[in-house]
Motif scaffolding. Sequence first.
Motif, short mmCIF file in Angstrom:
data_model
loop_
_atom_site.label_atom_id
_atom_site.label_comp_id
_atom_site.label_asym_id
_atom_site.label_seq_id
_atom_site.Cartn_x
_atom_site.Cartn_y
_atom_site.Cartn_z
N LEU A 111 0.86 -1.11 -0.02
CA LEU A 111 0.17 0.00 -0.01
C LEU A 111 1.00 1.27 0.05
N ARG A 112 2.05 1.22 0.83
CA ARG A 112 2.62 2.17 0.92
C ARG A 112 4.18 2.06 1.71
N ILE A 113 5.10 3.05 1.39
CA ILE A 113 6.45 2.79 1.98
C ILE A 113 6.55 3.81 3.05
N ILE A 114 6.70 3.53 4.12
CA ILE A 114 6.70 4.37 5.29
C ILE A 114 8.25 4.76 5.67
N LEU A 115 8.54 5.98 5.58
CA LEU A 115 9.94 6.21 6.12
C LEU A 115 10.67 6.30 7.34
N ASP A 116 9.60 6.28 8.56
CA ASP A 116 9.68 6.17 9.80
C ASP A 116 9.23 5.25 10.66
N GLU A 117 9.80 4.60 11.57
CA GLU A 117 9.29 3.57 12.34
C GLU A 117 8.73 4.52 13.40
N THR A 118 7.63 3.85 14.23
CA THR A 118 7.00 4.39 15.22
C THR A 118 7.76 3.63 16.37
N PRO A 119 8.33 4.52 17.40
CA PRO A 119 9.17 4.26 18.37
C PRO A 119 8.27 3.27 19.13
N GLY A 120 9.01 2.27 19.70
CA GLY A 120 8.52 1.27 20.55
C GLY A 120 7.68 0.23 20.07
N THR A 121 7.59 0.30 18.62
CA THR A 121 6.95 -0.77 17.98
C THR A 121 7.69 -1.90 17.50
N THR A 122 7.18 -3.00 17.74
CA THR A 122 8.04 -4.33 17.26
C THR A 122 7.22 -4.49 15.99
N TYR A 123 8.26 -4.85 14.90
CA TYR A 123 7.79 -5.29 13.58
C TYR A 123 8.20 -6.49 13.41
N PRO A 124 7.31 -7.15 12.68
CA PRO A 124 6.14 -7.12 11.95
C PRO A 124 5.01 -6.58 12.83
N ALA A 125 4.12 -5.45 12.50
CA ALA A 125 3.07 -5.01 13.30
C ALA A 125 1.80 -5.07 12.24
N VAL A 126 0.79 -5.66 12.81
CA VAL A 126 -0.64 -5.45 12.58
C VAL A 126 -1.20 -4.07 12.93
N VAL A 127 -1.62 -3.22 11.89
CA VAL A 127 -2.05 -1.80 11.98
C VAL A 127 -3.51 -1.83 11.65
N ARG A 128 -4.11 -2.68 11.03
CA ARG A 128 -5.58 -2.78 10.84
C ARG A 128 -6.04 -4.17 10.61
N SER A 129 -7.11 -4.38 11.11
CA SER A 129 -7.71 -5.85 11.10
C SER A 129 -9.09 -5.77 10.95
N ALA A 130 -9.65 -6.40 9.89
CA ALA A 130 -11.27 -6.37 9.53
C ALA A 130 -11.66 -7.42 9.01
N GLY A 131 -12.81 -8.24 9.54
CA GLY A 131 -13.28 -9.50 9.25
C GLY A 131 -12.85 -10.52 9.96
N GLU A 132 -13.57 -11.57 10.03
CA GLU A 132 -13.16 -12.90 10.72
C GLU A 132 -12.98 -13.88 9.71
N PRO A 133 -11.49 -14.34 9.92
CA PRO A 133 -11.00 -15.42 8.71
C PRO A 133 -11.97 -16.63 9.09
N PRO A 134 -11.97 -17.48 8.00
CA PRO A 134 -12.35 -18.86 8.06
C PRO A 134 -11.75 -19.72 8.84
N LYS A 135 -12.19 -20.77 9.53
CA LYS A 135 -11.29 -21.51 10.45
C LYS A 135 -10.29 -22.31 9.44
N GLN A 136 -9.11 -22.51 10.05
CA GLN A 136 -7.93 -23.09 9.31
C GLN A 136 -8.35 -24.22 8.51
N PHE A 137 -9.00 -25.13 9.05
CA PHE A 137 -9.23 -26.46 8.62
C PHE A 137 -10.82 -26.71 8.33
N GLY A 138 -11.53 -25.61 8.51
CA GLY A 138 -12.97 -25.57 8.13
C GLY A 138 -13.87 -26.81 8.70
N ASN A 139 -14.79 -27.35 8.02
CA ASN A 139 -15.62 -28.51 8.44
C ASN A 139 -14.92 -29.70 7.54
#
Length: 176
Positions: A111-139
């Motif tokens: 989506l974008r290249i960000i030039l500055d890290e956020t101090p105190g953040t451990t990367y990789p970091a999830v910055v947005r989460s939407a929706g419930e994923p399907p079960k890993q092995f389903g039915n």
Amino acid sequence: MALYRFKVSFEDYDEVVREIDVKSNQTFEDLHRAIHQAIGYNCEYPSSFYISNDQWIKGEEITFMPNQRRIDRGIALMDKVKLSNRIDDPHQKFYYTFNFDRPFDFHIVLLRIILDETPGTTYPAVVRSAGEPPKQFGNVFNPTVLPPVNEDFDFLNELEYSEEDAEEGFTEVADV
């Protein structure tokens, strides 16, 4: 150090989206593990990223837990390839297949290249989460969890049909 913000979405579940910030010097394995942490899946299954074009056509493969065929073909390993070595487009796309036996396919877009890290953040970091994923092995069909068989169950009697009703049904069909 620069950060890459990736949008990660299931190919078949558009409503499930994660945005993940990853340092440019981190590896594809770091991104692989971050995706699974973000969706709650066990990541210890053979998987591959593919450099992709705008039509999601798979290009070069970068793999995790390769089978012998992939090893023989010299496919690059996720833990050896830094993200910055495979990004040459400001909106780079990757097609990602997790678990070849029961696959989930993902579309990953820079989506974008960000030039500055956020101090105190451990990367990789999830910055947005939407929706419930399907079960890993389903039915998944598991024959060891079938209900006990009732030998005394008589389907026709249970539905209050008599043998005459059953024969009558066949007679009607034969007349057609």
